[in-house]
Write a protein that holds these residues in place. Structure first.
Motif: not given
Length: 747
Positions: A116, A118, A122, A207, A300
């Motif tokens: 994952t 992140l 973003r 998620t 994560v």
């Protein structure tokens, strides 16, 4: 062919296995039967997974279909006695392989969390969140409504209709991030804007889905909807996520680094990761939600660890993909009995389920893309890509089946829906993506990102600084901070000063502060959407000194050694013996820093005006990359000076005009490299002089304060970096940074 081979093997082993199992399992669970079950699931899953990949489908579909073929749908229908001999419906025997499957769920969620990104979420947050919210809400509402209208006969427990409806809504709403990412990556769309939105949306879907499943599990524990229990589950989940993504991220990083740097046994980091996963799964279980959420969040956090990420993922992925995935998905297929589709009502209901799932997901993603500012073609691609359920759906359905929230019929229907939507997604997404032309802005960004991903600096994960109390030590710490800041790389400082025992106060705090200040200044100029991580700086006090101290720490795994020591040059010329010994014991690339001129007086505040010498070689390019990374972080000017070679003799000067095209090509390449780094590069060429003379003259005339040169290690009693580097070390009056390759060059 695959089934014939499997049948031939089963014919040899099943009689003995049936005897070992005994009548109805009277002799208890059989270890031989358990091993045979695992072997059959691995072999069939591997062969069918390979076949699926060769026709453009995800391998996990082969493992799931393999389980369906081995189950009552095919094998059980053709040879029921053999099928029951291999997979007897005996509780004790089934519990053995179910334990492997349950552990597999946790490890699959760990791996999913590690994948994952992140940072990707973003970058495209507006469109991704819009697509995810609409893409989850619409099919979830459809699935929930379907659950509320199902006849009681389809429910395992009619009094728990709410739980079944929640599971159906979740099953219809989540996309499989693994399969989505696989297809997007296969088509080279991962760096395209639409590809990033699709993958980021699938990540958010995943998620949200695991949070919903965790909360649904909490409701199921109480047997009914209770506002107080739901509020507790929501509050516990929120606190767990908040603590995990803040304090927990640093604790996980510290635990991984501690294990890597402390233990001498094999694979200690893997053990720590498994412990972290188990602890976080138990925490989520304690707050009344499912363990899958803890395993996913653990993944994560492990994936965000700034050290050893590639190494960790490779070691974990091998075991999970080779053992746990075929066992889990094979068992999921075994639990699905497609013979129920012979009933016209069940078949029509399954077709309706597939239709509702596809239309709901496509429509939700399309609307979300439209609200997110995407074009119609991009929204269509989103709808096609988000319709893959795959492994995620099977995990959700398996949890629902084990909890008693789904009947075997509903479980089979969901598995059939997952298989059909997943196998339809790759060709649909390929068709939709081919209709989207590449924009000039995307082309430029894709080229830059692809180039940086293959470069030297982007591959750095952990830096080691060898320091004493000198100005060169402070300048080396500043260099380390500028390299570490943009990506939050951890930095370790090792004292190599042999006289440290006589000092009450060492320079550790000063060196550590220099790294952090430089890293903070580099992050101040980072892109707005960049994911910035705190730079962790650790100071080691080894029992040994000098080269022994560096060698002891280097065993923990570092990508670059930055040396800031004085004296750098011995009185008789060449590298000082201490510098030479430290350079020799480090097998990887080395950056040797010598603070001179203004930096000797103010190593932390002196301005940087960088000159990098380029020759067109690989070592020269590595030096240029480091120079560009420093210029980007410090936002300072950079000049690239072309020097034809180490000894620019008369013959080479006579051939200079003939080499002009080559010179221009090399400088053009550096300018393009600077564009990809976001740094404006000035160029210069000096002829009729040796390389060292050209560098010295350009440094004086251009007012440069730091000269960067890519060099190679030369073997010998004392390490050497070649003739040009030796002259510069002796004569230059500006700061010097030599970036050396890892392996010694042939003299």
């Amino acid at each position: 062919m695959i089934l014939l081979l499997a049948a031939a093997g089963l014919r040899l082993v099943l009689p003995s296995l049936a005897h070992a199992a005994g009548p109805a399992g009277a002799s208890g669970p059989s270890e031989a039967l358990f091993i045979s079950q695992v072997l059959v699931l691995i072999v069939v899953g591997r062969l069918l997974g390979e076949a699926m990949q060769r026709v453009g489908q995800p391998a996990v579909m082969g493992q799931l279909i393999g389980g369906i073929l081995l189950g009552p749908s095919v094998f059980g229908a053709l040879a029921p006695d053999w099928q029951h001999a291999l997979f007897p419906p005996v509780k004790e025997q089934k519990a053995m392989i179910d334990a492997v499957s349950q552990l597999g769920i946790m490890l699959l969620l760990l791996l999913t969390g590690m994948e994952t990104d992140l940072g990707l979420v973003r970058k495209v947050k507006r469109a991704a969140f819009s697509v995810s919210v609409a893409g989850v809400a619409v099919p979830f509402a459809c699935g929930f409504a379907l659950g509320e209208t199902l006849p009681d006969a389809m429910l395992p427990r009619p009094e728990l209709r709410l739980i079944t409806s929640l599971f159906l809504g979740t099953a219809l709403s989540i996309s499989s991030v693994k399969i989505v990412a696989m297809v997007v990556r296969e088509m080279n769309f991962l760096r395209r804007n639409i590809g990033q939105v699709i993958v980021a949306s699938a990540i958010i879907d995943d998620t949200i889905g695991w949070i919903i499943i965790a909360l649904t599990f909490g409701i199921a524990l109480h047997g009914q909807f209770e506002l107080v229990s739901l509020a507790k589950s929501l509050a516990g989940t929120f606190v767990f996520l908040a603590v995990s993504l803040t304090i927990g991220r640093r604790l996980v990083f510290l635990a991984i680094r501690w294990a890597n740097d402390t233990f001498v046994s094999d694979m200690p980091v893997i053990s720590v990761i498994l412990v972290i996963t188990g602890v976080m799964a138990l925490i989520t279980n304690a707050i009344g939600v499912h363990t899958v959420l803890g395993a996913f969040v653990a993944g994560v956090l492990v994936g965000q660890s700034p050290i050893l990420t590639r190494h960790i993922e490779e070691e974990l992925r091998g075991l999970i993909v080779a053992l746990f995935m075929p066992v889990f998905f094979g068992l999921a297929g075994l639990s699905a009995d497609l013979t129920i589709l012979k009933s016209p009502s069940i078949a029509m209901l399954t077709a309706g389920l597939v239709l509702i799932a596809s239309i709901g997901k496509f429509g939700g993603a399309f609307v979300g893309g439209w609200f997110g500012g995407l074009s119609r073609g991009e929204s269509v691609a989103l709808g096609c890509g988000m319709n893959a359920r795959g492994s995620t759906e099977v995990i959700v359905a398996s949890i629902g089946l084990s909890m008693g929230a789904l009947s075997n019929d509903l479980f089979t229907m969901i598995v059939a829906m997952a298989v059909l939507t997943t196998m339809a997604m790759p060709p649909m997404l390929r068709w939709a993506l081919r209709r989207l032309p590449l924009t000039p802005e995307e082309a430029e960004r894709i080229e830059r990102e692809a180039f940086e991903a293959q470069g030297f600096v982007p591959q750095l994960e952990r830096l080691l600084v060898a320091a004493d109390e000198s100005p060169s030590s402070k300048l080396a710490s500043r260099v380390a901070g500028l390299l570490a800041g943009p990506r939050g790389l951890p930095v370790t400082v090792v004292r190599v000063d042999p006289a440290r025992e006589q000092r009450a106060v060492g320079p550790e705090a000063g060196v550590e502060d220099a790294v952090k200040k430089a890293a903070a200044s580099a992050q101040d100029g980072a892109e707005q959407d960049a994911v910035l991580l705190d730079v962790d700086v650790t100071t080691r006090t080894q029992p040994a000194v000098g080269a022994e101290a560096v060698a002891a720490e280097a065993k923990n795994g570092y990508d670059l050694l930055i040396e800031g020591l004085e004296p750098v040059v011995s009185r008789r010329g060449g590298l000082h013996r201490r510098v030479s010994e430290i350079t020799a014991v480090f097998n990887g690339p080395v950056a040797l820093v010598s603070a001179r001129g203004t930096h000797h007086e103010e190593p932390l505040r002196g301005e940087l005006n960088i000159l990098v010498a380029v020759t067109g070689t690989e070592v020269s390019r590595r030096g240029a990359e480091v120079a560009l990374a420093l210029a980007r972080s410090h936002r300072c000017p950079l000049t690239a000076l072309y020097v034809p070679g180490a000894h620019n003799n008369r013959a080479r000067r006579r051939r200079f005009r003939a080499l002009r095209g080559q010179n221009e090509a090399i400088l053009k390449d550096i300018v393009q490299l600077g564009d990809r780094f976001g740094v404006q590069v000035h160029t210069a060429v000096r002829v009729n002089m040796s390389a060292e003379e050209a560098i010295l003259r350009q440094a004086r005339l251009g007012g440069h304060t730091l000269v960067v040169l890519g060099v190679s290690k030369r073997p010998g009693d004392v390490v050497s970096f070649g003739h040009v580097a030796g002259v510069l070390l002796e004569e230059i009056d500006r700061s010097l940074l030599l970036v050396a390759s890892g392996a010694p060059a042939t003299p």
